[in-house]
Structures are given as C-alpha cells and as structure tokens.
Design an enzyme around this catalytic site. Structure first.
Site, PDB file in Angstrom:
ATOM      1  CE  LYS A 176      -7.792  -0.049   9.173  1.00  0.00           C
ATOM      2  NZ  LYS A 176      -6.488  -0.583   8.757  1.00  0.00           N
ATOM      3  CG  ASP A 186      -0.134   0.722  -4.095  1.00  0.00           C
ATOM      4  OD1 ASP A 186      -0.052   1.419  -3.062  1.00  0.00           O
ATOM      5  OD2 ASP A 186      -1.202   0.571  -4.730  1.00  0.00           O
ATOM      6  CD  GLN A 240      -3.521  11.056   4.152  1.00  0.00           C
ATOM      7  OE1 GLN A 240      -4.398  10.253   4.478  1.00  0.00           O
ATOM      8  NE2 GLN A 240      -3.406  12.242   4.708  1.00  0.00           N
ATOM      9  N   GLY A 269       0.856  -1.190   0.000  1.00  0.00           N
ATOM     10  CA  GLY A 269       0.000   0.000   0.000  1.00  0.00           C
ATOM     11  C   GLY A 269       0.889   1.236   0.000  1.00  0.00           C
ATOM     12  CE1 TYR A 277     -10.144   2.168   7.569  1.00  0.00           C
ATOM     13  CE2 TYR A 277     -11.067   3.729   9.138  1.00  0.00           C
ATOM     14  CZ  TYR A 277      -9.977   3.200   8.482  1.00  0.00           C
ATOM     15  OH  TYR A 277      -8.734   3.691   8.739  1.00  0.00           O
ATOM     16  CG  ASN A 301      -4.791  -8.206  -5.347  1.00  0.00           C
ATOM     17  OD1 ASN A 301      -5.189  -7.970  -4.205  1.00  0.00           O
ATOM     18  ND2 ASN A 301      -5.594  -8.624  -6.304  1.00  0.00           N
TER      19      ASN A 301
HETATM   20  N1  SER Z   1      -8.904   9.096   8.408  1.00  0.00           N
HETATM   21  C1  SER Z   1      -9.622   7.869   8.527  1.00  0.00           C
HETATM   22  C2  SER Z   1     -10.970   8.002   7.946  1.00  0.00           C
HETATM   23  O1  SER Z   1     -11.518   9.082   8.011  1.00  0.00           O
HETATM   24  C3  SER Z   1      -9.733   7.490   9.962  1.00  0.00           C
HETATM   25  O2  SER Z   1      -8.984   6.363  10.161  1.00  0.00           O
HETATM   26  O3  SER Z   1     -11.511   7.057   7.458  1.00  0.00           O
END
Ligand code: SER
Length: 314
Positions: free
Chosen positions: A147, A35, A13, A9, A143, A53
């Site tokens: 996590k 990546d 960012q 990855g 998400y 991948n």
């Molecule tokens: N910056 C991330 C998001 O907004 C938070 O882990 O998804």
C-alpha cells in the site's frame, strides 16, 4: 454519451456497497461491476458484470476497450492477515494490479482513478496517537508495504502523467452486507455476528488493542465525496488519512452489552494478527481530508453498534 464507471473487485466488502451506491447515483447501466468471482448480491442490484483478473493484461485491456470508462475504482487486493500467508501473491496482486490499471487508465484517457490505501502503511515507529498524514512510515506487513509503494506510484502517475488518481487510507471498515476480506480489523465485524448467535465472542486481539475504525456508510460516502471534490482542492496525491472512530475490543464489548446484557468477550492468546495490530496507529489525524474536501464522519461507536445489531438481527 453517458460516462461509464468500472469497479474492479466489486464483490468484496467495499465493492458490494460501493457498486450499489454508484448505481443509485449514476444509473445501473453505467456502473460495471468487475471481479474474478461471480456476484452474489441480490438481483435488484443487478447491472453489467464482467469477469476481470487485474493481473491478466489482455483481459483487462479488452474491458477498457469495451467500456471506455471515464472513472475506475480498483478495489481488488489481498489484505493484511491473508497477505502474510502468501506474501508474494499479495505483492503481485496489490502492486502489479495497480500498475496495470494505471497504465491502461493512461492509454484509454480515463478521467479519474480511485485506489484505496490503508492505515497499514504505518508501522512500529510511526506515532501511535492521532497519527498524522506525514510521519515515519515503516510498514512491516506485505500488505502495508504494497500500500505504501502503491501510494508513491499514485502520486508519481499524477505528477509525471497528470493522471487524476485519488486515494484514502481506510481504517478498519465495519459492515454487515458482505463478509470482510481477511484483515486484522475483522474482529470488529465477527464480534457482532457471534454476539447475536451465541452472546459470546473469542477475540483474536487483546482487550486493550485500540485501532482506528469506520462504519461502511461513512466510508462509502467519504469515498464518493473525495471522487466528486473539485480537483483544485486536493493537496494530497498519495493517499488521505481518514477516520471515523477508534476503540478497543473491551470498549466495543461494553457498548454491545447495552443491547445484549449477557454478552461475554474472551481472548485467544498468540494470534499473529495481534502483532500486526500492535504495529498500527491507535487513532488517526485526518485534518487534510477535513480541510480539503470537508470530511466529517456521521457514525460513532454507539450509532455503529446500533446499526450493526439492527441489520444483522433481520
Ligand atoms: N482492514 C484492513 C486490514 O485489517 C486494514 O486496511 O487488513
């Protein structure tokens, strides 16, 4: 023999800046950027690159075989806002990507694995202020769910298999080098681009939405400090609370006006990211990181704002 680090990855960012810093420390040849997209950062940062991948086990295994890495940073993920548009894909990438990497890390005797978690592991019933390491956690985005589950897997692999997995719950990360990846905190980056371009910004979060944030330089330094910390100091094997600052869009606008006096901030109504932000902490208690590996941020909102405007002006 020199030890090799893989960053999966690498073009995101965080990866864009982490690869540069790891190459400064360990040497360009020993940090392999991986990546599914070709790298777009300038050639002075160039070093080995591989298409990887994380969901393709054959492809991933071949990379482990080729490099026999001693450390891995797994940064490939779908973030909070993008994840809600394709929940199954976000779950698949965030979860199975992690499990594939953890399994190969065991098979190939990798010494250390880094995997980022997020403030998204907290949810509507978590305490909002100075949210502590251990509290109610009821994430309601795919998400955040991925996590939180991932954190449990990291701790499980450490306890059951002795795999040295280290992790941080990042707050919103603010940076200028690479574009943010579809998160709820991205407004705090877009605002600087628009402030310089047109002295106004239309925020998708409302004026009072306070969120924990950090400037990328602090995040990269903290990540490497955690990875270099003596193993016996680490008391958390799920993921460390971690923070740099917290502010609202309104407070950030006031800070930006110290540099761009006519800057105007407007708000768009009914953005789905507002509900996500409302379910997250406003500020974070990161005392375990302070105690275990001496974490201390260097950037507050004023210094971060100065840096963002200075770099983006160029
Ligand atoms: N910056 C991330 C998001 O907004 C938070 O882990 O998804």
């Amino acid at each position: 023999m020199h030890e090799t680090t893989l960053v999966i990855g690498a073009n995101g960012q965080i990866g864009t800046e982490l690869v540069t810093e790891l190459r400064n420390i360990y040497g360009s040849d020993y940090v392999v950027a991986c990546d599914i997209r070709r790298p777009d950062y300038d050639t002075k940062n160039a070093g080995p690159f591989e298409f990887v991948n994380v969901l393709d086990k054959e492809n991933l295994k071949a990379i482990f075989q080729k490099y026999k890495p001693s450390a891995i940073y797994l940064l490939a993920a779908i973030l909070s806002a993008t994840g809600e548009q394709n929940p199954k894909l976000a779950w698949d990438l965030n979860m199975n990507g992690l499990l594939n990497v953890l399994d190969f890390a065991l098979d190939f005797n990798v010494k250390k694995v880094y995997w980022p978690s997020s403030i998204a592991v907290f949810g509507p019933n978590s305490p909002k202020e100075h949210t502590s390491q251990y509290c109610v956690m009821d994430p309601n985005t795919v998400y955040g769910i991925s996590k939180l589950a991932g954190e449990r897997w990291c701790e499980y692999y450490f306890n059951k298999h002795g795999l040295d997995v280290r992790s941080i719950r990042y707050p919103g990360l603010i940076s200028w080098k690479a574009a943010p990846g579809g998160g709820t905190t991205d407004y705090a980056i877009h605002i600087f681009h628009d402030a310089l371009k047109k002295a106004s910004y239309n925020s998708f979060l409302n004026a009072e939405t306070r969120l924990p944030m950090m400037y990328m330089d602090d995040a990269i330094r903290g990540t490497i400090e955690l990875m270099e910390a003596p193993v016996e100091k680490l008391s958390i094997r799920s993921s460390y609370n971690f923070t740099g600052m917290d502010f609202t869009p309104e407070e950030l606008a006031i800070e930006i006006r110290k540099h761009i006096p006519d800057f105007k901030l407007n708000y768009s109504a009914h953005d789905p990211r507002q509900a996500i932000a409302d379910s997250w902490p406003k500020s974070i208690d990161d005392s375990f990181a302070q105690r275990d590996w001496n974490w201390k941020p260097e950037f507050d909102m004023a210094r971060m704002t100065e840096e963002m405007l200075r770099h983006l002006r160029k």
